[in-house]
Structures are given as structure tokens and as C-alpha cells.
Design a protein around this motif. Structure first.
Motif, PDB file in Angstrom:
ATOM      1  N   VAL A 242      10.149  33.975 -13.567  1.00  0.00           N
ATOM      2  CA  VAL A 242       9.159  32.974 -13.945  1.00  0.00           C
ATOM      3  C   VAL A 242       9.468  31.665 -13.227  1.00  0.00           C
ATOM      4  CG1 VAL A 242       8.240  31.593 -15.849  1.00  0.00           C
ATOM      5  CG2 VAL A 242       8.738  34.000 -16.197  1.00  0.00           C
ATOM      6  N   ASP A 243       8.443  31.038 -12.678  1.00  0.00           N
ATOM      7  CA  ASP A 243       8.542  29.752 -11.981  1.00  0.00           C
ATOM      8  C   ASP A 243       9.199  29.852 -10.605  1.00  0.00           C
ATOM      9  OD1 ASP A 243       7.234  28.343 -13.927  1.00  0.00           O
ATOM     10  OD2 ASP A 243       9.051  27.745 -14.977  1.00  0.00           O
ATOM     11  N   GLN A 244       9.501  31.041 -10.140  1.00  0.00           N
ATOM     12  CA  GLN A 244      10.082  31.167  -8.802  1.00  0.00           C
ATOM     13  C   GLN A 244       8.996  30.940  -7.749  1.00  0.00           C
ATOM     14  OE1 GLN A 244      12.437  34.685  -8.056  1.00  0.00           O
ATOM     15  NE2 GLN A 244      11.951  34.659  -5.884  1.00  0.00           N
ATOM     16  N   PRO A 245       9.236  30.087  -6.748  1.00  0.00           N
ATOM     17  CA  PRO A 245       8.240  29.857  -5.696  1.00  0.00           C
ATOM     18  C   PRO A 245       7.925  31.152  -4.945  1.00  0.00           C
ATOM     19  CG  PRO A 245       9.909  28.142  -5.669  1.00  0.00           C
ATOM     20  CD  PRO A 245      10.413  29.208  -6.594  1.00  0.00           C
ATOM     21  N   LEU A 246       6.639  31.393  -4.723  1.00  0.00           N
ATOM     22  CA  LEU A 246       6.206  32.611  -4.050  1.00  0.00           C
ATOM     23  C   LEU A 246       5.652  32.352  -2.653  1.00  0.00           C
ATOM     24  CD1 LEU A 246       4.264  34.253  -7.030  1.00  0.00           C
ATOM     25  CD2 LEU A 246       6.644  34.655  -6.350  1.00  0.00           C
ATOM     26  N   VAL A 247       4.871  31.283  -2.524  1.00  0.00           N
ATOM     27  CA  VAL A 247       4.193  31.021  -1.250  1.00  0.00           C
ATOM     28  C   VAL A 247       3.925  29.521  -1.122  1.00  0.00           C
ATOM     29  CG1 VAL A 247       1.950  31.466  -2.333  1.00  0.00           C
ATOM     30  CG2 VAL A 247       2.146  31.588   0.160  1.00  0.00           C
ATOM     31  N   GLU A 248       3.980  29.039   0.108  1.00  0.00           N
ATOM     32  CA  GLU A 248       3.654  27.640   0.385  1.00  0.00           C
ATOM     33  C   GLU A 248       2.236  27.548   0.927  1.00  0.00           C
ATOM     34  OE1 GLU A 248       6.613  26.315   3.157  1.00  0.00           O
ATOM     35  OE2 GLU A 248       7.722  25.278   1.590  1.00  0.00           O
ATOM     36  N   VAL A 249       1.466  26.594   0.400  1.00  0.00           N
ATOM     37  CA  VAL A 249       0.093  26.380   0.842  1.00  0.00           C
ATOM     38  C   VAL A 249      -0.070  24.921   1.242  1.00  0.00           C
ATOM     39  CG1 VAL A 249      -2.338  26.475   0.199  1.00  0.00           C
ATOM     40  CG2 VAL A 249      -0.759  28.190  -0.685  1.00  0.00           C
ATOM     41  N   GLN A 250      -0.625  24.696   2.437  1.00  0.00           N
ATOM     42  CA  GLN A 250      -0.877  23.334   2.897  1.00  0.00           C
ATOM     43  C   GLN A 250      -2.253  22.905   2.412  1.00  0.00           C
ATOM     44  OE1 GLN A 250       0.838  20.933   5.318  1.00  0.00           O
ATOM     45  NE2 GLN A 250      -0.650  19.772   4.129  1.00  0.00           N
ATOM     46  N   THR A 251      -2.292  21.926   1.504  1.00  0.00           N
ATOM     47  CA  THR A 251      -3.563  21.371   1.072  1.00  0.00           C
ATOM     48  C   THR A 251      -3.866  20.171   1.958  1.00  0.00           C
ATOM     49  OG1 THR A 251      -2.649  19.795  -0.524  1.00  0.00           O
ATOM     50  CG2 THR A 251      -2.958  22.074  -1.267  1.00  0.00           C
ATOM     51  N   GLU A 252      -4.939  19.438   1.627  1.00  0.00           N
ATOM     52  CA  GLU A 252      -5.305  18.306   2.469  1.00  0.00           C
ATOM     53  C   GLU A 252      -4.277  17.194   2.444  1.00  0.00           C
ATOM     54  OE1 GLU A 252      -7.811  18.004  -1.368  1.00  0.00           O
ATOM     55  OE2 GLU A 252      -7.048  19.531  -0.016  1.00  0.00           O
ATOM     56  N   LYS A 253      -3.407  17.155   1.410  1.00  0.00           N
ATOM     57  CA  LYS A 253      -2.476  16.044   1.302  1.00  0.00           C
ATOM     58  C   LYS A 253      -1.017  16.446   1.221  1.00  0.00           C
ATOM     59  CE  LYS A 253      -5.436  12.536  -0.796  1.00  0.00           C
ATOM     60  NZ  LYS A 253      -5.578  11.586  -1.905  1.00  0.00           N
ATOM     61  N   MET A 254      -0.736  17.694   0.891  1.00  0.00           N
ATOM     62  CA  MET A 254       0.646  18.050   0.639  1.00  0.00           C
ATOM     63  C   MET A 254       0.867  19.540   0.830  1.00  0.00           C
ATOM     64  SD  MET A 254       0.514  17.950  -3.553  1.00  0.00           S
ATOM     65  CE  MET A 254       2.175  18.554  -3.794  1.00  0.00           C
ATOM     66  N   VAL A 255       2.135  19.919   0.884  1.00  0.00           N
ATOM     67  CA  VAL A 255       2.500  21.330   0.863  1.00  0.00           C
ATOM     68  C   VAL A 255       2.804  21.683  -0.584  1.00  0.00           C
ATOM     69  CG1 VAL A 255       4.147  23.076   1.592  1.00  0.00           C
ATOM     70  CG2 VAL A 255       3.397  21.331   3.208  1.00  0.00           C
ATOM     71  N   ALA A 256       2.018  22.601  -1.139  1.00  0.00           N
ATOM     72  CA  ALA A 256       2.180  22.996  -2.531  1.00  0.00           C
ATOM     73  C   ALA A 256       2.815  24.372  -2.610  1.00  0.00           C
ATOM     74  CB  ALA A 256       0.829  23.000  -3.248  1.00  0.00           C
ATOM     75  N   GLU A 257       3.642  24.558  -3.602  1.00  0.00           N
ATOM     76  CA  GLU A 257       4.251  25.866  -3.839  1.00  0.00           C
ATOM     77  C   GLU A 257       3.530  26.547  -4.988  1.00  0.00           C
ATOM     78  OE1 GLU A 257       8.327  25.122  -4.617  1.00  0.00           O
ATOM     79  OE2 GLU A 257       8.921  25.170  -2.511  1.00  0.00           O
ATOM     80  N   LEU A 258       3.076  27.774  -4.772  1.00  0.00           N
ATOM     81  CA  LEU A 258       2.538  28.580  -5.854  1.00  0.00           C
ATOM     82  C   LEU A 258       3.712  29.367  -6.428  1.00  0.00           C
ATOM     83  CD1 LEU A 258      -0.770  29.965  -4.295  1.00  0.00           C
ATOM     84  CD2 LEU A 258      -0.308  27.751  -5.343  1.00  0.00           C
ATOM     85  N   THR A 259       3.905  29.268  -7.727  1.00  0.00           N
ATOM     86  CA  THR A 259       5.054  29.903  -8.343  1.00  0.00           C
ATOM     87  C   THR A 259       4.623  31.072  -9.230  1.00  0.00           C
ATOM     88  OG1 THR A 259       5.010  28.413 -10.237  1.00  0.00           O
ATOM     89  CG2 THR A 259       6.314  27.738  -8.337  1.00  0.00           C
ATOM     90  N   SER A 260       5.580  31.916  -9.551  1.00  0.00           N
ATOM     91  CA  SER A 260       5.284  33.106 -10.343  1.00  0.00           C
ATOM     92  C   SER A 260       5.114  32.748 -11.812  1.00  0.00           C
ATOM     93  CB  SER A 260       6.402  34.137 -10.194  1.00  0.00           C
ATOM     94  OG  SER A 260       6.125  35.272 -10.990  1.00  0.00           O
ATOM     95  N   PRO A 261       4.024  33.187 -12.429  1.00  0.00           N
ATOM     96  CA  PRO A 261       3.818  32.916 -13.850  1.00  0.00           C
ATOM     97  C   PRO A 261       4.600  33.852 -14.760  1.00  0.00           C
ATOM     98  CG  PRO A 261       1.930  34.089 -12.965  1.00  0.00           C
ATOM     99  CD  PRO A 261       2.841  33.823 -11.804  1.00  0.00           C
ATOM    100  N   VAL A 262       5.166  34.924 -14.187  1.00  0.00           N
ATOM    101  CA  VAL A 262       5.879  35.911 -15.003  1.00  0.00           C
ATOM    102  C   VAL A 262       7.113  36.428 -14.263  1.00  0.00           C
ATOM    103  CG1 VAL A 262       3.806  36.730 -16.193  1.00  0.00           C
ATOM    104  CG2 VAL A 262       4.509  37.806 -14.049  1.00  0.00           C
ATOM    105  N   THR A 263       7.946  37.127 -15.002  1.00  0.00           N
ATOM    106  CA  THR A 263       9.036  37.889 -14.393  1.00  0.00           C
ATOM    107  C   THR A 263       8.494  39.267 -14.059  1.00  0.00           C
ATOM    108  OG1 THR A 263      10.737  36.733 -15.636  1.00  0.00           O
ATOM    109  CG2 THR A 263      11.310  38.906 -14.783  1.00  0.00           C
TER     110      THR A 263
END
Length: 420
Positions: A31-52
Motif C-alpha cells: 500500500v502506498d508504494q509508488p508504481l509509475v511517474e506521470v508528468q502533468t503540466e506542472k509537476m511529476v506525480a507518482e501514482l501509488t498502489s491503493p492496496v497490497t
């Protein structure tokens, strides 16, 4: 099956570029482990896992631009794991057939600390694309950009060094390369001068065009005598107190906006009202490797010069390293642009929509000035530009507002009497 989607983090976000995956199909995740980086218009956001669970499938290729709401990957929840534990606001009574969870704003804004992320390289989407095309492991490339960021030039130098020496990539990475070395042997396919028009660059363009075509801009110019402020800063330095000139600018602006609140306002044409903001949240236009970004220093009116200086320095650093959170980039009520250190002597800046005003500070230089005794003296003079929305304020008010700011800067010790 849990779907991990690109969530809307605000500020009109509609899409993002998939940068890099931090896991692969079949990997176990917490849970909460970063999975993928996404570049938005202003920042690099990390999508994290909602579950184990286990990464079941990766649905989007890196380098692709996706719309908000797009499912990026799926995670199979571990048996007995509660898929709703990460978000208390989710209703446990939701139908089992619709067990679809999107990463929420908290997951995008916060970056949990994992050892595997500590060594992640810093590089823009286009740089990563070039590296992939030429089979370059970015972990082996030394970045010469701001904050150690790897640039396209760094990648090409690495390719040249690797190809010319015949060494394996790890050995080639250890060679010292002059950052000024010209690149002469680029693949023919890369000779075309093309810059991707997407991500932050595209969003900057959209926002600037909207501002310019919506707001009737007026630019008011003034020159300010910086001599007393510079002398006062020297006095403070002798006492081991280092406060930047911009910190004084911000405090003086906060006081000036209190006297002329129409410039700390936003026009709501639909409701036919001008909303006067009670708090001063200062936008700091900042140049970065990824383009213009505007971190926000909140509640300037309540802060001391030292606090303003420290927080501004930290925000600027985070902006240049692409580490800002959503909260640190939203909600500004007035914006400044400090272009003087770059050598600017004047400009007509575009207002940070939907704000009413923006002030730009230009180069400070010594000039001969005639004083009140008709004597020619050498003073340190700085030009400033106030761009304002003529729908909300008029020229006379703009001049009065600028004069108030000017009086505080030219008499900095008077300014300290009004600090909190």
C-alpha cells in the motif's frame, strides 16, 4: 482487480505523460508504494498502489499522453487485504462488481520514502524518450542540468562516448566528459529541430493565451532607488543576518496590497463581482529546466522577513527540482517575476490568470541621478513593471499602489516598523 487511474489533481489538469514505471508486471507491491511517474503540466506525480498485492497488468506504454481518468495499470489485491483501507471516505458497501479504486490526491501529492526510489534519475519525458531510442540506461548518465537533472545533451554525449570508445556502458559512464563538449555526431534522424509541444510547455501556452485574450493588460513602469535597501542589507549581513532583496519586495507588496486590495483580487464575471482576497498568497514565477512554474508562498502578510526569505528559498529549490506538491502550486492571489538577475531591464509580463496583477523586478544598476539638492549622485536604480487587469483597476490606482511599494523599498527601515 484494482484499477490505478490518472486522477485530476486540480488547476485544470486534463492529461499527463507516462514517464516511467517503477514496477513491472508480476511484482509484489505494498500500500502506498509508488508504481509509475506521470508528468502533468506542472509537476511529476507518482501514482501509488491503493492496496497490497501483485501488479497484474500494465496498460499504457511509457511516453504516451493520457487523459485524466485513464486506467494506467491493474493490481490484484492480496487475499484478505482491505482494498478500501487507504481511503476512509470510500463506502465499504460498494458493490463487489464495481471494486475500482482511483489513486486520490493524497497519493499524488505525497511521495512515500522507499529505498528503490531514492536513486531515481531526474530527466524530462523527451530526454527519456531519446535514451530509450538509443538504448541508454539513464542511471549511467551524469546529469549536468539544474539539481543533477539529465538533459538531452547529456544523453548524446554519453552515446558519443560509448560509440567512440567501444567501451561497455558502465565503463563509458566513468569517463569524465566536459559539459561544454560540442555534439557533432548525432544520428541523421535527430537532425530536425523539433521540441515536443505537450506537458508543461503546452499548459503554459494554454494559460498564457487565455490570460492575454481574456484580460485587457496594462503595464505601468516605475524606477526605484535601491541604494538604501542595499546598504541596509549590508548592515544586516554584518550582524550575520542574510535577507534577500526579494524578501523585502514580498513584504512591501503584502503591505501595499493591504492598502490597495483591488490588486489582490479576482474578477468573477459570471457573478458580476470582484472578490477581494483577505490573505496574500504570493506566486513566485520561477524558471526551471521544465519551463515556467509558479510556486506559492502563502500568507505573506503574516510572516517575518526571515521566514519569507527561508520559505521562498525552499520553494524555489523545490520548483527547480520538480518536487512541488499541488498545494505549493495553487491558490496564488498576486504574482511576482524577478528577472533582474538574468539582466532584464524591462518587460510587459502576462498576468497569472485569474489574478489582477503581476509585478516584475528588473536589473539593478548604478546610475547618475539628480537629487533634491540638484546634485548629481550615483545611486542603485531598479526598474519595475506592474501589469494589471484594466477591467478591475485603473491607471491612477496602479500608480498609487506602485508608489506605496516604492516608498517602502526606498525606506526599508520604515518598512520594518510594520512587520509582524
Amino acid at each position: 482487480m484494482i484499477e490505478v487511474k490518472l486522477h485530476d489533481i486540480g488547476e485544470g489538469m486534463t492529461e499527463g505523460d507516462v514517464l516511467t514505471y517503477l514496477v513491472k508486471k508480476g511484482d509484489p507491491v505494498d500500500v502506498d508504494q509508488p508504481l509509475v511517474e506521470v508528468q502533468t503540466e506542472k509537476m511529476v506525480a507518482e501514482l501509488t498502489s491503493p492496496v497490497t498485492g501483485i501488479v497484474k497488468d500494465i496498460l499504457i506504454d511509457t511516453g504516451k499522453t493520457i487523459a485524466v481518468g485513464t486506467t494506467v495499470m491493474t493490481v490484484e489485491a492480496k487475499e484478505n487485504a482491505n482494498p478500501f483501507s487507504h481511503n476512509e471516505s470510500m463506502k465499504e458497501s460498494a458493490p463487489a462488481a464495481e471494486t475500482i479504486i482511483q489513486t486520490d490526491k493524497t497519493h499524488l501529492m505525497e511521495k512515500p520514502k522507499h529505498n528503490r526510489i531514492a536513486d531515481r534519475v531526474k530527466a524530462a519525458p523527451y530526454t527519456r524518450k531519446i535514451a530509450r531510442q538509443h538504448q541508454v540506461d539513464l542511471k549511467l548518465v551524469k546529469g549536468t542540468g539544474r539539481g543533477g537533472r539529465i538533459t538531452v545533451e547529456d544523453v548524446y554525449r554519453f552515446i558519443e562516448n560509448r560509440d567512440n570508445t567501444g567501451l561497455d556502458p558502465s565503463a563509458a559512464a566513468n569517463l569524465v566528459i566536459d559539459s561544454q563538449t560540442p555534439i557533432e555526431k548525432r544520428p541523421e534522424a535527430e537532425q530536425t529541430d523539433v521540441i515536443p509541444f505537450k506537458g508543461r510547455r503546452k499548459q503554459i501556452a494554454i494559460k498564457m493565451a487565455k490570460s492575454l485574450y481574456t484580460i485587457p493588460h496594462v503595464s505601468h513602469f516605475e524606477e526605484i532607488d535601491m541604494t538604501n535597501l542595499l546598504d541596509y542589507r549590508k548592515e544586516l549581513k554584518a550582524l550575520n543576518v542574510n535577507i534577500s532583496a526579494v524578501a523585502f519586495f514580498l513584504k512591501a507588496l503584502a503591505l501595499s496590497l493591504k492598502d490597495y486590495p483591488v490588486f489582490n483580487a479576482k474578477l468573477d464575471e459570471e457573478k458580476e463581482v470582484i472578490k477581494l482576497e483577505k490573505e496574500v498568497h504570493m506566486g513566485l514565477a520561477t524558471d526551471s529546466d521544465e519551463g515556467l512554474i509558479v510556486p506559492v508562498l502563502r500568507n505573506v502578510e503574516k510572516k517575518s522577513l526571515r521566514t519569507i526569505h527561508d520559505e521562498m528559498k525552499e520553494l524555489t529549490k523545490k520548483a527547480q527540482e520538480n518536487r512541488l506538491t499541488v498545494k505549493e502550486m495553487t491558490g496564488s492571489t498576486f504574482t511576482i517575476s524577478n528577472v533582474g538577475p538574468m539582466g532584464s531591464i524591462g518587460a510587459t509580463p502576462i498576468i497569472n490568470f485569474p489574478e489582477t496583477g503581476l509585478m516584475a523586478f528588473h536589473k539593478t544598476k548604478k546610475m547618475p541621478v539628480v537629487n533634491e539638492q540638484d546634485e548629481i549622485v550615483i545611486r542603485s536604480m531598479m526598474n519595475v513593471t506592474l501589469a494589471f487587469d484594466h477591467r478591475v483597476a485603473d491607471g491612477g490606482t496602479a500608480v498609487a499602489f506602485t508608489n506605496r511599494f516604492k516608498s517602502l523599498i526606498e525606506n526599508p527601515k520604515l518598512l520594518t516598523l510594520e512587520l509582524v
